[in-house]
Design a protein around this motif. Structure first.
Motif, mmCIF file in Angstrom:
data_model
loop_
_atom_site.group_PDB
_atom_site.id
_atom_site.type_symbol
_atom_site.label_atom_id
_atom_site.label_comp_id
_atom_site.label_asym_id
_atom_site.label_seq_id
_atom_site.Cartn_x
_atom_site.Cartn_y
_atom_site.Cartn_z
ATOM 1 N N ALA A 121 0.831 -1.210 0.000
ATOM 2 C CA ALA A 121 0.000 0.000 0.000
ATOM 3 C C ALA A 121 0.866 1.262 0.000
ATOM 4 C CB ALA A 121 -0.919 0.000 1.215
ATOM 5 N N PRO B 132 2.960 1.715 -3.925
ATOM 6 C CA PRO B 132 2.013 1.287 -4.979
ATOM 7 C C PRO B 132 2.632 1.193 -6.363
ATOM 8 C CG PRO B 132 1.634 3.585 -4.392
ATOM 9 C CD PRO B 132 2.627 3.051 -3.402
ATOM 10 N N ASN B 133 3.759 1.868 -6.586
ATOM 11 C CA ASN B 133 4.392 1.848 -7.911
ATOM 12 C C ASN B 133 5.637 0.961 -7.950
ATOM 13 O OD1 ASN B 133 2.520 3.748 -8.999
ATOM 14 N ND2 ASN B 133 3.621 5.371 -7.902
ATOM 15 N N GLN C 241 4.488 -5.482 -4.998
ATOM 16 C CA GLN C 241 3.192 -6.047 -5.391
ATOM 17 C C GLN C 241 3.315 -7.546 -5.672
ATOM 18 O OE1 GLN C 241 0.693 -3.942 -5.042
ATOM 19 N NE2 GLN C 241 2.178 -2.287 -4.668
ATOM 20 N N THR D 31 -3.586 -8.750 -7.916
ATOM 21 C CA THR D 31 -2.299 -8.157 -7.552
ATOM 22 C C THR D 31 -1.221 -8.540 -8.557
ATOM 23 O OG1 THR D 31 -2.987 -8.350 -5.228
ATOM 24 C CG2 THR D 31 -0.686 -7.788 -5.645
ATOM 25 N N LYS E 237 -1.460 -6.197 -11.316
ATOM 26 C CA LYS E 237 -0.824 -4.914 -10.998
ATOM 27 C C LYS E 237 0.663 -4.960 -11.324
ATOM 28 C CE LYS E 237 -3.770 -3.331 -7.156
ATOM 29 N NZ LYS E 237 -3.765 -3.020 -5.698
#
Length: 827
Positions: free
Chosen positions: A754, A757-758, A763, A782, A785
């Motif tokens: 969280a 996030p990038n 992730q 996920t 992502k």
């Protein structure tokens, strides 16, 4: 008739002998205890302690024996040993009033309020306070202090009134009188305070604290001659206390009476005495006032005079030579002394001193051999235990380190260094919840010494606990009110709190101190304050005024350049740098700053030329190597960036910053084993670095698969347990996941993902954990992502795993849906 009686009598005698020879452990323990009491009555404390130790071998919980042992140590003045015994007593027998009373009294004398309140709370739970006047007096002290902290004058006066009522109770008078005297001082009733203090001294001539209070009152009343007289009296009354001597010497020196100070110290020397404390006070005085040559000359004279203390004087001379740069000569002297010295307390201390020298010079094996010899002879030698514990922590063996440190703490319960090491051991073991308590106890034990207060404040600010950190630092200033390091740390707290009035007070104090370091810190805090409030114009004006006045030197000029860069004005920064060079000289430092500004303006070619020229002049300079390497990386030349770092390492092969940079480059170029090898080297040199530990553990876990490697990564990273730093959460959580502990991993990887996030790798780790927990929908989402975050053309090692898992989990999800019953499908 006699024939019939004889077997009965013989049987009775045999039975008596049998029973006598088979005493129970409790009976034997009681015999030892009674023997100890008889020896105490005869005044033979040493043999009594032997008998009491025999009791504990048979019955460790024997209450009377534990009380007797503690009393003997207390009466002999061995406070640390007595405290340890009383501590054990109340652990085994929580309602023992004497144990609680003496623990509270000792802690009060040590000004250890955390411990005082803890013990009195236990006494309250045991219901023994009301019946014990000493505990009641200590409770009044607590109430009085609480009123002071809460700024409650009415409660303060109420507590003082209760204390005044207790002055007639013989056992508690001295403790209650403290409150009475302090309250009179706060009223500025100096005469009554002095009267109460003198009555207290008359009743208890050994109460050192009362003498210190009287000194302060003499000063308030302007009775200077009496101050000097009392200090001389205190030196005779308290021969083991160095403070009165230090105060008297300080007073004489402040009056310009240097020769009187030296003469007084020499007058304390008794040639017939066995010890060496008085002689070493002269040596220390000469070292401080006249330098190492005078101190060594004094030691030469003491050694030439002969006597049983020559080995100690020689070891002191060797240590002094070592500390002043003659390391080989100092080590040689201590080696010679250590080889000949007997296995005594002083002999073991000399070996410990030599071990520290070996450690400082990199001879770790030699140091370990000596410490091993010392601990084989005396397993309780505190300094040796501390050194071995430090090694164990560095070797990621905090459990054994804590065993050593607990043993050391038993011998020296108020040693703040032990507590600091215990905090480090708990941190290394991942027991972060125990760290603040040990740091707090270290501060208490050191009476707010800056070394320990700064470490605790650093911990608190790292946890964003700024108000507690402020309290710790303000208390430290009571011990050293002009300590620049403490003032700087307090100022930084106020910067973060955006508390300008208090920050201005700190800055004013630093300017009043007036040393170069104090002024530098004051200027830095002023600049930080203006920047934190986004007062850019005032900041620039302040920095430029500082530069123009010359007060801030080159640092102020550089700060102006940095400020213009931060404000998004690289052209203005370059103009200022060029003007500065034109009106001063093109020093290497200014050329380096100017090259950095050129990078900010996009003039890469000119910047590279300047950096390269500087590197030819200063081969291996870490700052220049890193700047040139970063410039190559910015321009998309990773091979050239690595080559520059290698060029620096050719000059400085063990440079930590360059090695760290190279490890990151190797990792980015997928030379994972090369990166791990460098991180291992860095970790061996500095295992306390949390960043190095994180990177080593993360790299091992990401690119190796064996159980042994994963366990190694866990050992290195367990200090990250309970961390709130996202990168560290990701490392610890991924290790937990790799070891199959998915539930634990999730608690770290969800907040890490969280917060990052990038970051595709964070992730990916979360997706793998969802997959391991069977949470397929969240795993698929996920994993997707991870794919969405990939840069064009990037092919990280985990990418194939991501696509295959998406396919597998999607197929399984669809199959499960297809085989579901109509009712389930409808639901």
């Amino acid at each position: 008739m006699s024939l019939r009686v004889f077997p009965t009598l013989a049987a009775a005698l045999l039975a008596t002998t049998f029973l006598t020879g088979c005493k129970t452990a409790d009976q034997k323990a009681e015999d030892y205890y009674q023997s100890a009491l008889e020896l105490v009555a005869e005044g033979d404390a040493e043999r009594a302690l032997v008998e009491l130790r025999n009791v504990f071998k048979l019955d460790e919980d024997h209450e009377g024996a534990r009380v007797a042992y503690a009393r003997i140590e207390l009466e002999r003045g061995n406070l640390q040993q007595a405290y340890g015994q009383y501590l054990r007593l109340v652990e085994q027998h929580p309602g023992n009033a004497e144990g609680l009373r003496e623990l509270a009294r000792i802690a009060l004398d040590q000004n250890n309020w955390v411990e005082v309140e803890r013990v009195v709370r236990l006494a309250g739970e045991a219901g023994v306070i009301e019946a014990d006047p000493v505990l009641r007096a200590i409770q009044i002290n607590i109430d009085y202090r609480t009123a002071l902290i809460g700024n409650d004058p009415a409660a303060r006066e109420a507590a003082a009134a209760k204390a005044l009522e207790m002055l007639g109770e013989e056992e508690s008078t001295s403790i209650a009188r403290r409150v009475v005297i302090d309250n009179l001082i706060r009223r500025e009733d100096w005469a009554q305070a002095l009267l109460q203090t003198e009555q207290g001294i008359e009743a208890n001539p050994q109460d050192r604290q009362l003498y210190l209070i009287r000194l302060g009152l003499f000063e308030k009343l302007g009775r200077t001659a009496e101050i000097e007289a009392q200090l001389k009296d205190m030196i005779l009354l308290f021969p083991g206390d160095a403070a009165p001597t230090q105060m008297l010497i300080g007073m004489l020196l402040s009056q310009g009476r240097t020769d009187d100070a030296e003469g007084f110290l020499r007058g304390l020397i008794d040639p017939a005495a066995e010890g060496y404390e008085a002689q070493m006070q002269v040596v220390s005085f000469l070292l401080a006032r006249k330098g190492p040559e005078a101190a060594i000359a004094e030691l030469d004279a003491l050694i030439a005079a002969g006597g049983p203390n020559v080995p100690f004087y020689r070891s002191s001379r060797g240590s002094l030579k070592f500390d002043t740069g003659s390391r080989d000569e100092g080590i040689a002297e201590l080696e010679e002394v250590a080889q000949a010295v007997e296995d005594t307390e002083d002999g073991r201390r000399i070996k410990v001193a030599l071990a520290r020298m070996y450690q400082t010079t990199g001879n770790i094996e030699g140091a370990k051999t000596l410490i091993g010899e010392v601990l084989a002879s005396d397993p309780t030698e505190v300094e040796a235990l501390k050194i071995r514990a430090t090694w164990l922590i560095d070797e990621d063996n905090p459990g054994d380190a804590l065993v050593d440190l607990r043993s050391a703490l038993d011998q020296s319960p108020f040693d703040p260094k032990i507590m600091m090491l215990m905090a480090q051991a708990h941190e290394r073991a991942g027991n972060s919840e125990l760290v603040p308590d040990m740091l707090s106890r270290a501060v208490e034990a050191s009476k707010g010494a800056p070394e320990y207060s700064l470490r605790y404040a650093e911990y608190l600010t790292g946890k964003n606990q700024l108000l507690p950190a402020e309290d710790v630092l303000k208390d430290a200033l009571k011990a050293e009110n002009e300590n620049v390091s403490v003032l700087r740390a307090l100022g930084l707290v106020y910067v973060r709190l955006v508390d300008r009035p208090r920050l201005q007070t700190v800055i004013a104090t630093l300017n009043r101190i007036g040393s170069e370091s104090a002024k530098s810190v004051a200027n830095d805090l002023t600049a930080r304050m203006l920047a934190a409030q986004d007062r850019r114009d005032e900041l620039n004006a302040f920095l430029e005024n500082l530069a123009q006045s010359g007060e801030g030197g080159l640092r102020a000029e550089i700060a102006v350049i940095q400020s213009r860069l931060a404000a998004g004005d690289p052209t203005g920064a370059l103009t200022y740098a060029d003007d500065l060079i034109a009106r001063t000289e093109a020093s290497q430092q200014l050329r380096y700053i100017r090259a950095g500004v050129l990078v900010a303006t996009g003039a890469f070619e000119e910047a590279e030329k300047e950096f390269s020229g500087l590197l030819e002049e200063i081969p291996g300079s870490t700052a220049i190597v890193m700047a040139l390497s970063n410039l190559q990386a910015i321009q998309g030349n990773p091979e050239a960036a690595l080559a520059v770092v290698d060029q620096g390492l050719a000059v400085n092969p063990d440079n930590g910053a360059l090695l760290f940079a190279k490890a990151g480059m190797l990792e980015r170029s997928e030379d994972f084993e090369g990166a791990i090898a460098i991180y291992e080297k860095l970790y061996a040199a500095n295992s306390s670095s949390i960043v190095i530990a994180n990177n080593l553990a993360s790299t091992i876990t990401t690119y190796r698969d064996s159980r042994e490697d994963l366990e190694r990564a866990y050992t290195v990273a367990r200090r990250l347990r309970n961390t709130e730093v996202p990168a560290f959460q990701d490392t610890y959580g991924w290790i937990a996941a790799r070891l199959g502990n998915y539930d634990e991993a999730l608690g770290y990887l969800e907040p890490a993902a969280a917060a990052l996030p990038n970051e595709p790798l964070a992730q990916f780790h979360l997706a793998e954990t969802y997959s391991g927990l069977g949470r397929k929908a969240e795993a698929i989402e996920t994993y997707q992502k991870v794919l969405d975050l990939q840069e064009e053309g990037a092919t990280p090692s985990y990418l194939e795993r991501v696509t295959s898992e998406i396919e597998r989990l999607t197929a399984e999800t669809e199959a499960e849906a297809a085989t579901a019953s109509p009712v389930e499908a409808g639901q």
